[in-house]
Design a protein around this motif. Structure first.
Motif, short mmCIF file in Angstrom:
data_model
loop_
_atom_site.label_atom_id
_atom_site.label_comp_id
_atom_site.label_asym_id
_atom_site.label_seq_id
_atom_site.Cartn_x
_atom_site.Cartn_y
_atom_site.Cartn_z
N ILE A 89 4.05 3.30 -8.06
CA ILE A 89 4.23 4.56 -8.78
C ILE A 89 5.01 5.53 -7.90
CG2 ILE A 89 3.00 6.60 -9.64
CD1 ILE A 89 0.75 4.71 -10.52
N ASP A 90 6.13 6.08 -8.43
CA ASP A 90 6.91 6.99 -7.61
C ASP A 90 7.04 8.41 -8.17
OD1 ASP A 90 10.32 5.80 -8.39
OD2 ASP A 90 8.72 6.61 -9.65
N ASN A 91 6.55 8.65 -9.37
CA ASN A 91 6.58 9.98 -9.94
C ASN A 91 5.41 10.14 -10.90
OD1 ASN A 91 9.20 11.77 -9.37
ND2 ASN A 91 9.81 9.62 -9.38
N ALA A 114 0.09 17.57 -9.53
CA ALA A 114 0.20 16.12 -9.62
C ALA A 114 0.33 15.53 -8.23
CB ALA A 114 1.43 15.76 -10.46
N PRO A 115 -0.08 14.29 -8.07
CA PRO A 115 0.13 13.63 -6.78
C PRO A 115 1.62 13.54 -6.44
CG PRO A 115 -1.46 12.42 -8.09
CD PRO A 115 -0.83 13.44 -9.01
N ARG A 116 1.88 13.53 -5.14
CA ARG A 116 3.25 13.41 -4.63
C ARG A 116 3.35 12.12 -3.85
NH1 ARG A 116 5.28 16.98 0.53
NH2 ARG A 116 7.48 16.43 0.55
N PHE A 117 4.36 11.35 -4.14
CA PHE A 117 4.58 10.04 -3.52
C PHE A 117 5.07 10.22 -2.09
CE2 PHE A 117 5.59 5.79 -2.96
CZ PHE A 117 6.94 5.44 -3.08
N LEU A 118 4.37 9.63 -1.12
CA LEU A 118 4.72 9.79 0.29
C LEU A 118 5.30 8.53 0.93
CD1 LEU A 118 1.56 11.61 1.72
CD2 LEU A 118 3.73 12.66 1.03
N MET A 119 4.64 7.40 0.67
CA MET A 119 4.90 6.21 1.47
C MET A 119 4.69 4.98 0.61
SD MET A 119 5.34 6.07 4.94
CE MET A 119 4.44 7.54 5.39
N HIS A 120 5.45 3.92 0.85
CA HIS A 120 5.23 2.65 0.17
C HIS A 120 5.42 1.50 1.15
CE1 HIS A 120 9.56 1.45 -0.23
NE2 HIS A 120 9.73 2.78 -0.11
N ALA A 159 3.38 0.28 3.02
CA ALA A 159 2.61 0.67 4.20
C ALA A 159 3.34 1.62 5.14
CB ALA A 159 2.14 -0.55 4.99
N SER A 160 4.65 1.44 5.30
CA SER A 160 5.33 2.20 6.36
C SER A 160 6.70 2.75 5.97
CB SER A 160 5.48 1.33 7.61
OG SER A 160 6.24 0.18 7.31
N ASN A 161 7.02 2.74 4.70
CA ASN A 161 8.34 3.21 4.26
C ASN A 161 8.22 4.55 3.58
OD1 ASN A 161 9.90 0.61 4.81
ND2 ASN A 161 8.27 -0.12 3.46
N ARG A 162 8.84 5.57 4.16
CA ARG A 162 8.75 6.90 3.58
C ARG A 162 9.52 6.98 2.27
NH1 ARG A 162 9.13 8.31 8.82
NH2 ARG A 162 11.42 8.35 8.70
N ALA A 163 8.94 7.72 1.32
CA ALA A 163 9.65 7.99 0.07
C ALA A 163 10.77 9.00 0.34
CB ALA A 163 8.66 8.54 -0.96
N THR A 164 11.64 9.13 -0.64
CA THR A 164 12.77 10.04 -0.52
C THR A 164 12.30 11.46 -0.25
OG1 THR A 164 13.98 8.67 -2.11
CG2 THR A 164 14.82 10.89 -1.72
N ASP A 165 12.96 12.10 0.70
CA ASP A 165 12.72 13.52 1.03
C ASP A 165 11.40 13.78 1.74
OD1 ASP A 165 14.32 14.63 -2.04
OD2 ASP A 165 15.18 14.22 -0.05
N ILE A 166 10.71 12.74 2.16
CA ILE A 166 9.49 12.95 2.93
C ILE A 166 9.87 13.08 4.41
CG2 ILE A 166 7.26 11.99 3.60
CD1 ILE A 166 7.51 12.92 0.63
N VAL A 204 0.85 -1.18 0.00
CA VAL A 204 0.00 0.00 0.00
C VAL A 204 0.89 1.24 0.00
CG1 VAL A 204 -1.58 1.39 1.42
CG2 VAL A 204 -2.03 -1.04 1.04
N ALA A 205 0.53 2.18 -0.85
CA ALA A 205 1.25 3.44 -0.95
C ALA A 205 0.30 4.58 -0.59
CB ALA A 205 1.80 3.64 -2.36
N TRP A 206 0.88 5.71 -0.23
CA TRP A 206 0.11 6.92 0.06
C TRP A 206 0.65 8.07 -0.80
CZ3 TRP A 206 -4.03 7.32 3.42
CH2 TRP A 206 -4.24 6.25 4.31
#
Lengths: 107, 120
Positions: free
Chosen positions: B107-109, A44-50, A52-59, A34-36
């Motif tokens: 999806i990351d970008n 555009a949407p911004r990638f936050l989490m993947h 379930a609990s792993n933060r994306a880069t720079d979050i 699950v991603a947030w």
């Protein structure tokens, strides 16, 4: 198809408070895939989490994710005005990939 | 930094066709899978299609199967979505998005989106 149900629909909080956003899956999500995403109007949407609990880069670490069974949670601590946005959960374990309907966070 | 720029949106009549393009830059395009995702006020975010890095594996949501085709030209760092037999309910902002690996579904970008309006 895995259906994701987000709650609440809208969350109104003050700066400095903590936000808890829920995403419930209709069935088990393999490997908690699950991603947030955060989306502000006209952007555009911004990638936050993947996962379930792993933060994306720079979050920032104010954003955290957790899971219990089929219930996924995004927690945003020490809210800032720029956190005002729509937040979507998404499962990427099974096809079709599916999204929740979103939670509007108002600061 | 990663940039995805969509083009080709517009107004089309029901039953018509449209082709969206998405140019990627700031990353090694041929190493990443790509997606198309659409968004409407009514139905929210809806995943449309996926294509692996080499173009060999494609997936589509049921409602567009047989009507939409996703392809890519890695020599031009571009991915396409050919949309045929368009319906009123295909009206949406279409986002091009990058997978986080060659065959990955995460999806990351995201691009900024292209508006497709199907109207008579």
């Amino acid at each position: 198809e895995i259906v994701l149900t987000q709650s609440p629909g809208t969350l109104s909080l003050s700066p400095g408070e903590r936000a808890t956003l829920s995403c419930r899956a209709s069935q088990s999500v393999g490997r908690n895939f699950v991603a947030w995403y955060q989306q502000k109007p006209g952007q555009a949407p911004r990638f936050l989490m993947h996962g379930a609990s792993n933060r994306a880069t720079d979050i920032p670490d104010r954003f955290s994710g957790s899971v219990s069974g089929t219930d996924f949670t995004l927690t945003i601590s020490r809210l800032e005005p720029e956190d005002s946005a729509m937040y979507y959960c998404q499962q990427y374990a099974d096809s079709p990939i599916s999204f929740g309907q979103g939670t509007r966070l108002e600061i | 930094q990663v940039q995805l720029v969509e083009s080709g949106g517009g107004v089309v009549q029901p039953g018509g066709s449209l082709r969206l393009s998405c140019a990627g830059s700031g990353f090694s395009f041929s190493d990443f899978s790509m997606h198309w995702v659409r968004q409407t006020p009514g139905t929210g975010m809806e995943w449309v299609a996926f294509l692996s890095h080499d173009g060999r594996n494609a997936l589509y949501r049921d409602s567009v199967k047989g009507r939409f085709t996703m392809s890519r030209d890695n020599s031009k760092n571009t991915v396409f979505l050919q949309m045929n037999i368009l319906r009123l309910d295909d009206t949406a902002v279409y986002y091009c998005a990058r997978g986080d690996g060659p065959g990955n579904w995460l999806i990351d970008n995201w691009g900024q989106g292209a508006l497709v309006t199907v109207s008579s």
